[in-house]
Design an enzyme around this catalytic site. Sequence first.
Site, PDB file in Angstrom:
ATOM      1  N   SER A 107      -5.986  11.611   2.590  1.00 46.50           N
ATOM      2  CA  SER A 107      -5.668  12.635   1.198  1.00 46.50           C
ATOM      3  C   SER A 107      -6.023  11.989  -0.072  1.00 46.50           C
ATOM      4  O   SER A 107      -6.207  12.753  -1.010  1.00 46.50           O
ATOM      5  CB  SER A 107      -4.143  12.958   1.367  1.00 46.50           C
ATOM      6  OG  SER A 107      -3.552  11.682   1.374  1.00 46.50           O
ATOM      7  N   VAL A 135       1.999   6.951  10.440  1.00 45.91           N
ATOM      8  CA  VAL A 135       1.217   6.142  11.316  1.00 45.91           C
ATOM      9  C   VAL A 135       1.981   4.874  11.841  1.00 45.91           C
ATOM     10  O   VAL A 135       1.781   4.447  12.857  1.00 45.91           O
ATOM     11  CB  VAL A 135      -0.009   5.520  10.769  1.00 45.91           C
ATOM     12  CG1 VAL A 135      -0.970   6.661  10.239  1.00 45.91           C
ATOM     13  CG2 VAL A 135       0.060   4.476   9.453  1.00 45.91           C
ATOM     14  N   ASN A 166      -7.528   3.885   7.952  1.00 49.40           N
ATOM     15  CA  ASN A 166      -7.460   3.629   6.628  1.00 49.40           C
ATOM     16  C   ASN A 166      -6.159   3.500   6.055  1.00 49.40           C
ATOM     17  O   ASN A 166      -5.995   2.822   4.943  1.00 49.40           O
ATOM     18  CB  ASN A 166      -8.459   4.641   6.108  1.00 49.40           C
ATOM     19  CG  ASN A 166      -8.276   4.786   4.290  1.00 49.40           C
ATOM     20  OD1 ASN A 166      -8.810   3.805   3.526  1.00 49.40           O
ATOM     21  ND2 ASN A 166      -7.421   5.593   3.982  1.00 49.40           N
ATOM     22  N   SER A 181      -9.180  -5.964   4.621  1.00 43.56           N
ATOM     23  CA  SER A 181      -9.270  -6.308   2.931  1.00 43.56           C
ATOM     24  C   SER A 181      -9.796  -7.710   2.815  1.00 43.56           C
ATOM     25  O   SER A 181      -9.443  -8.455   3.643  1.00 43.56           O
ATOM     26  CB  SER A 181      -7.919  -6.214   2.551  1.00 43.56           C
ATOM     27  OG  SER A 181      -7.781  -6.561   1.282  1.00 43.56           O
ATOM     28  N   TYR A 227       0.948  -8.375   2.760  1.00 46.04           N
ATOM     29  CA  TYR A 227      -0.343  -7.470   2.780  1.00 46.04           C
ATOM     30  C   TYR A 227      -1.460  -8.210   3.476  1.00 46.04           C
ATOM     31  O   TYR A 227      -2.329  -7.819   4.391  1.00 46.04           O
ATOM     32  CB  TYR A 227      -0.718  -7.032   1.505  1.00 46.04           C
ATOM     33  CG  TYR A 227      -1.938  -5.990   1.259  1.00 46.04           C
ATOM     34  CD1 TYR A 227      -1.611  -4.834   1.743  1.00 46.04           C
ATOM     35  CD2 TYR A 227      -3.157  -6.617   0.766  1.00 46.04           C
ATOM     36  CE1 TYR A 227      -3.092  -3.967   1.673  1.00 46.04           C
ATOM     37  CE2 TYR A 227      -4.353  -5.771   0.909  1.00 46.04           C
ATOM     38  CZ  TYR A 227      -4.113  -4.475   1.228  1.00 46.04           C
ATOM     39  OH  TYR A 227      -5.241  -3.587   0.888  1.00 46.04           O
ATOM     40  N   ALA A 262      -1.261 -10.877   5.650  1.00 44.27           N
ATOM     41  CA  ALA A 262      -1.172 -11.067   7.036  1.00 44.27           C
ATOM     42  C   ALA A 262      -1.298  -9.765   7.804  1.00 44.27           C
ATOM     43  O   ALA A 262      -2.000  -9.655   8.738  1.00 44.27           O
ATOM     44  CB  ALA A 262       0.389 -11.337   7.211  1.00 44.27           C
ATOM     45  N   LYS A 310      -3.549  -7.381   7.022  1.00 42.19           N
ATOM     46  CA  LYS A 310      -5.083  -7.360   7.001  1.00 42.19           C
ATOM     47  C   LYS A 310      -6.051  -8.205   7.652  1.00 42.19           C
ATOM     48  O   LYS A 310      -6.735  -7.915   8.368  1.00 42.19           O
ATOM     49  CB  LYS A 310      -5.537  -7.108   5.376  1.00 42.19           C
ATOM     50  CG  LYS A 310      -4.920  -5.799   4.705  1.00 42.19           C
ATOM     51  CD  LYS A 310      -5.586  -4.596   5.496  1.00 42.19           C
ATOM     52  CE  LYS A 310      -5.103  -3.470   4.530  1.00 42.19           C
ATOM     53  NZ  LYS A 310      -5.532  -2.298   5.203  1.00 42.19           N
TER      54      LYS A 310
HETATM   55  P1  NAP Z   1      -4.068   4.753  -1.783  1.00 42.56           P
HETATM   56  O1  NAP Z   1      -5.175   5.428  -2.647  1.00 42.56           O
HETATM   57  O2  NAP Z   1      -2.899   4.324  -2.156  1.00 42.56           O
HETATM   58  O3  NAP Z   1      -4.036   5.795  -0.428  1.00 42.56           O
HETATM   59  C1  NAP Z   1      -3.229   5.315   0.469  1.00 42.56           C
HETATM   60  C2  NAP Z   1      -3.478   6.516   1.716  1.00 42.56           C
HETATM   61  O4  NAP Z   1      -2.674   6.033   2.734  1.00 42.56           O
HETATM   62  C3  NAP Z   1      -3.038   7.704   1.130  1.00 42.56           C
HETATM   63  O5  NAP Z   1      -3.872   8.886   1.725  1.00 42.56           O
HETATM   64  C4  NAP Z   1      -1.494   7.862   1.771  1.00 42.56           C
HETATM   65  O6  NAP Z   1      -1.152   9.171   2.161  1.00 42.56           O
HETATM   66  C5  NAP Z   1      -1.801   7.054   3.141  1.00 42.56           C
HETATM   67  N1  NAP Z   1      -0.751   6.586   3.795  1.00 42.56           N
HETATM   68  C6  NAP Z   1       0.143   5.595   3.221  1.00 42.56           C
HETATM   69  N2  NAP Z   1       0.932   5.198   3.893  1.00 42.56           N
HETATM   70  C7  NAP Z   1       1.064   6.039   5.268  1.00 42.56           C
HETATM   71  C8  NAP Z   1       1.818   6.225   6.374  1.00 42.56           C
HETATM   72  N3  NAP Z   1       2.979   5.476   6.684  1.00 42.56           N
HETATM   73  N4  NAP Z   1       1.127   7.172   7.495  1.00 42.56           N
HETATM   74  C9  NAP Z   1       0.202   7.903   7.162  1.00 42.56           C
HETATM   75  N5  NAP Z   1      -0.820   7.702   6.037  1.00 42.56           N
HETATM   76  C10 NAP Z   1      -0.069   6.898   5.075  1.00 42.56           C
HETATM   77  O7  NAP Z   1      -5.257   3.633  -1.152  1.00 42.56           O
HETATM   78  P2  NAP Z   1      -6.557   3.139  -1.132  1.00 42.56           P
HETATM   79  O8  NAP Z   1      -6.530   2.211  -2.152  1.00 42.56           O
HETATM   80  O9  NAP Z   1      -7.502   4.201  -0.864  1.00 42.56           O
HETATM   81  O10 NAP Z   1      -6.655   2.120   0.235  1.00 42.56           O
HETATM   82  C11 NAP Z   1      -7.127   2.734   1.522  1.00 42.56           C
HETATM   83  C12 NAP Z   1      -7.178   1.575   2.447  1.00 42.56           C
HETATM   84  O11 NAP Z   1      -7.921   0.349   1.925  1.00 42.56           O
HETATM   85  C13 NAP Z   1      -5.764   0.906   2.825  1.00 42.56           C
HETATM   86  O12 NAP Z   1      -5.701   0.429   4.031  1.00 42.56           O
HETATM   87  C14 NAP Z   1      -5.760  -0.323   1.731  1.00 42.56           C
HETATM   88  O13 NAP Z   1      -5.249  -1.326   2.149  1.00 42.56           O
HETATM   89  C15 NAP Z   1      -7.568  -0.717   1.822  1.00 42.56           C
HETATM   90  N6  NAP Z   1      -8.012  -1.640   0.903  1.00 42.56           N
HETATM   91  C16 NAP Z   1      -7.866  -0.951  -0.631  1.00 42.56           C
HETATM   92  C17 NAP Z   1      -8.321  -1.609  -1.392  1.00 42.56           C
HETATM   93  C18 NAP Z   1      -8.583  -1.241  -2.939  1.00 42.56           C
HETATM   94  O14 NAP Z   1      -8.913  -2.081  -3.674  1.00 42.56           O
HETATM   95  N7  NAP Z   1      -8.022   0.044  -3.167  1.00 42.56           N
HETATM   96  C19 NAP Z   1      -8.888  -2.924  -1.211  1.00 42.56           C
HETATM   97  C20 NAP Z   1      -9.093  -3.528   0.218  1.00 42.56           C
HETATM   98  C21 NAP Z   1      -8.528  -2.619   1.087  1.00 42.56           C
HETATM   99  P3  NAP Z   1      -0.466  10.060   1.214  1.00 42.56           P
HETATM  100  O15 NAP Z   1      -1.383  10.335   0.047  1.00 42.56           O
HETATM  101  O16 NAP Z   1       0.212  10.965   1.829  1.00 42.56           O
HETATM  102  O17 NAP Z   1       0.654   9.209   0.218  1.00 42.56           O
END
Ligand code: NAP
Length: 242
Positions: free
Chosen positions: A13, A64, A90, A142, A155, A157, A159
């Site tokens: 989303s 999830v 994701n 990550s 976090y 741990a 990842k």
């Molecule tokens: P984000 O903008 O906060 O979006 C998180 C997404 O995960 C949203 O779509 C949210 O759904 C969904 N979500 C959260 N909890 C959930 C649950 N219990 N069940 C189902 N869906 C759930 O995060 P992002 O930055 O795009 O990150 C995406 C992934 O990349 C994550 O795994 C994060 O750890 C990883 N990551 C991000 C970064 C970064 O710098 N941004 C760096 C390294 C890794 P809703 O919209 O419905 O809340």
Amino acid sequence: MLKGKVALVTGGSRGIGAAVVRKLASQGADVAVVYAGSEEAAEAICREIREEYGVKAGAYRCNVADFAEVKQTVNQVKADFGTVNILVNNAGITKDGLIATMKEQDFDDVISVNLKGAFNMIRHCTGLFIRNRGGSIINISSVTGIMGNAGQANYAASKAGVIGLTKSVARELAPRGVTCNAVAPGFIDTDMTKELHDSPLAASIPLGRMGKPEEVAEAVAYLASAGYVTGTVIQVDGGIAM
Ligand code: NAP
């Protein structure tokens, strides 16, 4: 390139997940978008890719971290789309805090969504992959899972756990023609990192800027169709974890 394939993207989303949904749809994949609470955003992205790319799309609310809910969702996606060929784990959260004071609940919540969530999805999609004699699993880890980060023990741990999960599943399912890889983003400009823009960590990125969600989606799309790559971790991090 992905025409006729069905992709299930968790956390589709917003942020990185939304970029992945757009990228896979642009290559012709039908997409099931799993979200936790942002129903409007999930429905909007489904509408967008249907109109823009003529693919099939559906939004599914599912926590999830909940084994039974994931089972039900995968069954529903199978009923609606016929199968799943590409699974992108994701969905993720952060609940940062110093180790000396971190709340037990904050540790458990982050592990439950980030690590167990990926397990739940893989667990319930594997039967479909085995039946199809193929499939691609892509887990979003990550750089924090590789380098560690003060204030993010839970976090990091989760990842690092995702990387162990990826390599074990890759070995186990390779004889079935199923690949399993991880992408380890660095600091990507999304809701999750809105406070990091001016941090010293962002300033230490060798390429001199935060990444874009679309740059992570490129790596996911590559892995979705790379038949001879499994058990790897692709870093998309501007060089921060070299
Ligand atoms: P984000 O903008 O906060 O979006 C998180 C997404 O995960 C949203 O779509 C949210 O759904 C969904 N979500 C959260 N909890 C959930 C649950 N219990 N069940 C189902 N869906 C759930 O995060 P992002 O930055 O795009 O990150 C995406 C992934 O990349 C994550 O795994 C994060 O750890 C990883 N990551 C991000 C970064 C970064 O710098 N941004 C760096 C390294 C890794 P809703 O919209 O419905 O809340």
